[in-house]
Design a protein around this motif. Structure first.
Motif, PDB file in Angstrom:
ATOM      1  N   ASN A 138       0.843  -1.194   0.000  1.00  0.00           N
ATOM      2  CA  ASN A 138       0.000   0.000   0.000  1.00  0.00           C
ATOM      3  C   ASN A 138       0.880   1.247   0.000  1.00  0.00           C
ATOM      4  OD1 ASN A 138      -2.063  -1.816   0.277  1.00  0.00           O
ATOM      5  ND2 ASN A 138      -2.376  -1.457   2.456  1.00  0.00           N
ATOM      6  N   ASN A 139       0.635   2.127  -0.942  1.00  0.00           N
ATOM      7  CA  ASN A 139       1.440   3.336  -1.074  1.00  0.00           C
ATOM      8  C   ASN A 139       0.776   4.494  -0.328  1.00  0.00           C
ATOM      9  OD1 ASN A 139       2.553   5.877  -2.349  1.00  0.00           O
ATOM     10  ND2 ASN A 139       3.789   4.343  -3.403  1.00  0.00           N
ATOM     11  N   VAL A 140       1.440   4.949   0.733  1.00  0.00           N
ATOM     12  CA  VAL A 140       0.944   6.081   1.517  1.00  0.00           C
ATOM     13  C   VAL A 140       2.074   7.101   1.615  1.00  0.00           C
ATOM     14  CG1 VAL A 140       0.018   6.838   3.734  1.00  0.00           C
ATOM     15  CG2 VAL A 140      -0.566   4.568   2.844  1.00  0.00           C
ATOM     16  N   ASN A 141       1.781   8.345   1.234  1.00  0.00           N
ATOM     17  CA  ASN A 141       2.798   9.413   1.237  1.00  0.00           C
ATOM     18  C   ASN A 141       4.044   9.011   0.446  1.00  0.00           C
ATOM     19  OD1 ASN A 141       1.177  11.052   2.852  1.00  0.00           O
ATOM     20  ND2 ASN A 141       2.001  10.166   4.743  1.00  0.00           N
ATOM     21  N   GLU A 142       3.830   8.421  -0.722  1.00  0.00           N
ATOM     22  CA  GLU A 142       4.904   8.026  -1.643  1.00  0.00           C
ATOM     23  C   GLU A 142       5.804   6.932  -1.061  1.00  0.00           C
ATOM     24  OE1 GLU A 142       6.986  11.572  -2.608  1.00  0.00           O
ATOM     25  OE2 GLU A 142       5.321  12.476  -3.701  1.00  0.00           O
ATOM     26  N   ALA A 143       5.309   6.188  -0.096  1.00  0.00           N
ATOM     27  CA  ALA A 143       6.103   5.120   0.512  1.00  0.00           C
ATOM     28  C   ALA A 143       5.289   3.843   0.593  1.00  0.00           C
ATOM     29  CB  ALA A 143       6.566   5.538   1.901  1.00  0.00           C
ATOM     30  N   SER A 144       5.881   2.750   0.130  1.00  0.00           N
ATOM     31  CA  SER A 144       5.222   1.439   0.210  1.00  0.00           C
ATOM     32  C   SER A 144       5.785   0.694   1.412  1.00  0.00           C
ATOM     33  CB  SER A 144       5.463   0.643  -1.081  1.00  0.00           C
ATOM     34  OG  SER A 144       4.861   1.285  -2.180  1.00  0.00           O
ATOM     35  N   ARG A 145       5.133   0.868   2.551  1.00  0.00           N
ATOM     36  CA  ARG A 145       5.607   0.258   3.794  1.00  0.00           C
ATOM     37  C   ARG A 145       4.648  -0.786   4.340  1.00  0.00           C
ATOM     38  NH1 ARG A 145       7.212   5.724   7.232  1.00  0.00           N
ATOM     39  NH2 ARG A 145       8.575   6.686   5.659  1.00  0.00           N
ATOM     40  N   TRP A 146       3.417  -0.803   3.855  1.00  0.00           N
ATOM     41  CA  TRP A 146       2.394  -1.639   4.446  1.00  0.00           C
ATOM     42  C   TRP A 146       1.863  -2.668   3.445  1.00  0.00           C
ATOM     43  CZ3 TRP A 146       2.899   3.553   4.975  1.00  0.00           C
ATOM     44  CH2 TRP A 146       3.044   4.069   6.273  1.00  0.00           C
ATOM     45  N   VAL A 147       1.462  -3.804   3.968  1.00  0.00           N
ATOM     46  CA  VAL A 147       0.737  -4.791   3.189  1.00  0.00           C
ATOM     47  C   VAL A 147      -0.557  -5.113   3.933  1.00  0.00           C
ATOM     48  CG1 VAL A 147       2.755  -5.835   2.089  1.00  0.00           C
ATOM     49  CG2 VAL A 147       1.964  -6.716   4.278  1.00  0.00           C
ATOM     50  N   THR A 148      -1.566  -5.459   3.184  1.00  0.00           N
ATOM     51  CA  THR A 148      -2.863  -5.758   3.783  1.00  0.00           C
ATOM     52  C   THR A 148      -2.995  -7.263   4.006  1.00  0.00           C
ATOM     53  OG1 THR A 148      -3.860  -3.864   2.646  1.00  0.00           O
ATOM     54  CG2 THR A 148      -5.360  -5.532   3.514  1.00  0.00           C
ATOM     55  N   ILE A 149      -3.386  -7.631   5.213  1.00  0.00           N
ATOM     56  CA  ILE A 149      -3.601  -9.040   5.537  1.00  0.00           C
ATOM     57  C   ILE A 149      -4.978  -9.439   5.022  1.00  0.00           C
ATOM     58  CG2 ILE A 149      -3.722 -10.746   7.393  1.00  0.00           C
ATOM     59  CD1 ILE A 149      -2.070  -8.815   9.109  1.00  0.00           C
ATOM     60  N   PRO A 150      -5.045 -10.470   4.180  1.00  0.00           N
ATOM     61  CA  PRO A 150      -6.346 -10.896   3.653  1.00  0.00           C
ATOM     62  C   PRO A 150      -7.314 -11.313   4.769  1.00  0.00           C
ATOM     63  CG  PRO A 150      -4.523 -11.944   2.470  1.00  0.00           C
ATOM     64  CD  PRO A 150      -3.935 -11.281   3.669  1.00  0.00           C
ATOM     65  N   LEU A 151      -8.579 -11.310   4.455  1.00  0.00           N
ATOM     66  CA  LEU A 151      -9.676 -11.720   5.343  1.00  0.00           C
ATOM     67  C   LEU A 151      -9.960 -10.674   6.424  1.00  0.00           C
ATOM     68  CD1 LEU A 151      -8.888 -15.544   5.787  1.00  0.00           C
ATOM     69  CD2 LEU A 151     -10.430 -14.446   4.155  1.00  0.00           C
ATOM     70  N   ILE A 152      -8.962 -10.324   7.247  1.00  0.00           N
ATOM     71  CA  ILE A 152      -9.211  -9.367   8.327  1.00  0.00           C
ATOM     72  C   ILE A 152      -9.037  -7.920   7.860  1.00  0.00           C
ATOM     73  CG2 ILE A 152      -8.513 -11.009  10.105  1.00  0.00           C
ATOM     74  CD1 ILE A 152      -5.870  -9.499  10.342  1.00  0.00           C
ATOM     75  N   ALA A 184      11.993   2.479   1.350  1.00  0.00           N
ATOM     76  CA  ALA A 184      10.693   3.054   1.703  1.00  0.00           C
ATOM     77  C   ALA A 184      10.686   3.713   3.067  1.00  0.00           C
ATOM     78  CB  ALA A 184       9.604   1.969   1.662  1.00  0.00           C
ATOM     79  N   ASN A 185      11.635   3.319   3.939  1.00  0.00           N
ATOM     80  CA  ASN A 185      11.613   3.808   5.322  1.00  0.00           C
ATOM     81  C   ASN A 185      13.048   3.946   5.818  1.00  0.00           C
ATOM     82  OD1 ASN A 185      11.067   4.408   7.981  1.00  0.00           O
ATOM     83  ND2 ASN A 185       9.629   2.733   8.293  1.00  0.00           N
TER      84      ASN A 185
END
Length: 388
Positions: A97-111, A164-165
């Motif tokens: 997930n790109n937030v403020n031009e940084a891809s630091r997060w991934v989304t956990i499926p289902l939850i 990214a960080n």
């Protein structure tokens, strides 16, 4: 009831107390700082408080179960974590997930819950380095068998996080160097690692995907009088919050800068704490983290095994360095970064990973206590015949 709870918790009691104090402070600060966010989202502040409370309770549960597990098991777990971490960091850079031009997060499926993969990477690299340095002690000067595997793991994780960080990557790199020093890696080899890190840092800052952001933040910090007001907005609002807090603060829930600070519940929560609780509250938070570092150093020096000492040292340094980096940014002693205050800032999975780190430290402390009790029991049993 209190005695029943204490009987089931092992390890350093001061660290347990510190975790409870920080958790209470976190609930107060998050509840106070999320009013504007709740208003913008059209929901009640209690919704954010409840979600944060769930994360804290979940973190305490993870901390409890982590401290029950013998810390030696984390040596084997570290191998699995490293195998998972490197591909996951790469996946985050490409598909995260790109937030403020940084891809630091991934989304956990289902939850549908996001988590920052660098939190897992910190835990993985520190435990892996502690294991590798312990296992390779007899061959610690061997470049092929010890130095290259260690340097490869540190460099790979550093570059994948730094893209990214950068702030998190630099802190993790610093912790890695401290572990190498404690692990008796030669000064020459440590110098080579530092040079390699400097080269990678230069490449990321000047040629990485966020090079413009990094250079802008450094320029704003070095020359605030010439900076664009929009770019220095966060730092200026934090300074206003601290300046208006005075010695004793405005009181809980009476912050005004929470309406202006972009992230008063995460990156700049320390500024809000000083505004509401004054310099007294700010120094108290600093003191709590200093006590944490002191108690962890006692655990490191008391640990009879190298792995336990390295594990406790790496995790404790990581937590305290992150805490002081966050506070330094809030008071204007460093350029703006996205580093949260451990166990205080509102966060999702970052609280969970931080709690696991505390649990591992307590596991080392629990092992020390159990060995001391066993030793004392042998002494007592040995003294009975002599007294007879």
């Amino acid at each position: 009831m209190v005695e029943a709870i204490l009987s089931k918790t092992k390890g350093d009691r001061w660290i347990w107390l510190i975790v409870i104090l920080l958790s209470i402070l976190s609930l107060l600060a998050v509840y106070s700082s999320t009013g504007t966010l709740a208003y913008k989202k059209g929901v009640g502040t209690e919704q954010y408080l409840f979600k944060h409370l769930v994360m804290i309770v979940g973190g305490l549960a993870l901390m409890y179960f982590s401290h029950l597990l013998d810390y030696r098991y984390y040596a084997g777990i570290s191998k699995v974590l490293m195998i998972v971490t490197v591909p996951l960091l790469l996946y985050t850079l490409i598909f995260g997930n790109n937030v403020n031009e940084a891809s630091r997060w991934v989304t956990i499926p289902l939850i549908n819950q996001t988590f920052q993969t660098s939190d897992l990477a910190k835990l993985a690299l520190i435990t892996f380095l502690a294991r590798t340095l312990t296992k390779k002690q007899e061959q610690i000067k061997d470049v092929k068998k010890s130095f290259l595997p260690i340097m490869g793991s540190v460099s790979a994780v550093f570059i994948l996080i730094a893209l990214a960080n950068l702030s998190t990557a630099m802190m993790l790199f610093g912790v890695s160097i401290l572990l190498l020093i404690i692990g008796r890696i030669s000064i020459k080899q440590i110098g080579i690692v530092c040079m390699a890190g400097l080269v990678l840092l230069t490449l990321v800052v000047f040629f990485g995907p966020r090079s413009a952001t990094y250079k802008s933040r450094i320029d704003v910090y070095m020359h605030p009088e010439k900076a664009d007001p929009d770019k220095s907005f966060q730092a200026n609002q934090a300074k206003i919050a601290i300046a208006t807090g005075g010695i004793f603060g405005k009181g809980p829930g009476n912050s005004t800068q929470r309406n202006f600070l972009p992230h008063p519940y995460s990156d700049f929560i320390y500024a809000l704490i000083i505004e509401e609780y004054g310099m007294v509250g700010g120094f108290l938070v600093v003191f709590i983290y200093l006590v944490l570092l002191y108690r962890c150093i006692l655990i490191v020096t008391a640990s009879p095994k190298a792995f336990g000492a390295l594990l406790a040292a790496g995790l404790s340094f990581s937590l305290t360095i992150q805490a002081f980096a966050n506070m330094a940014v809030a008071v204007g002693l460093g350029p703006v970064t996205g580093v949260p205050l451990p166990l205080v800032s509102m966060g999702g999975t970052s609280i969970l990973f931080t709690s696991v780190a505390f649990g591992i430290i307590l596991s080392v402390s629990r092992d020390i206590e159990e060995k001391k009790l066993a030793k004392d029991a042998k002494v007592i049993i040995g003294e009975i015949p002599a007294m007879a």
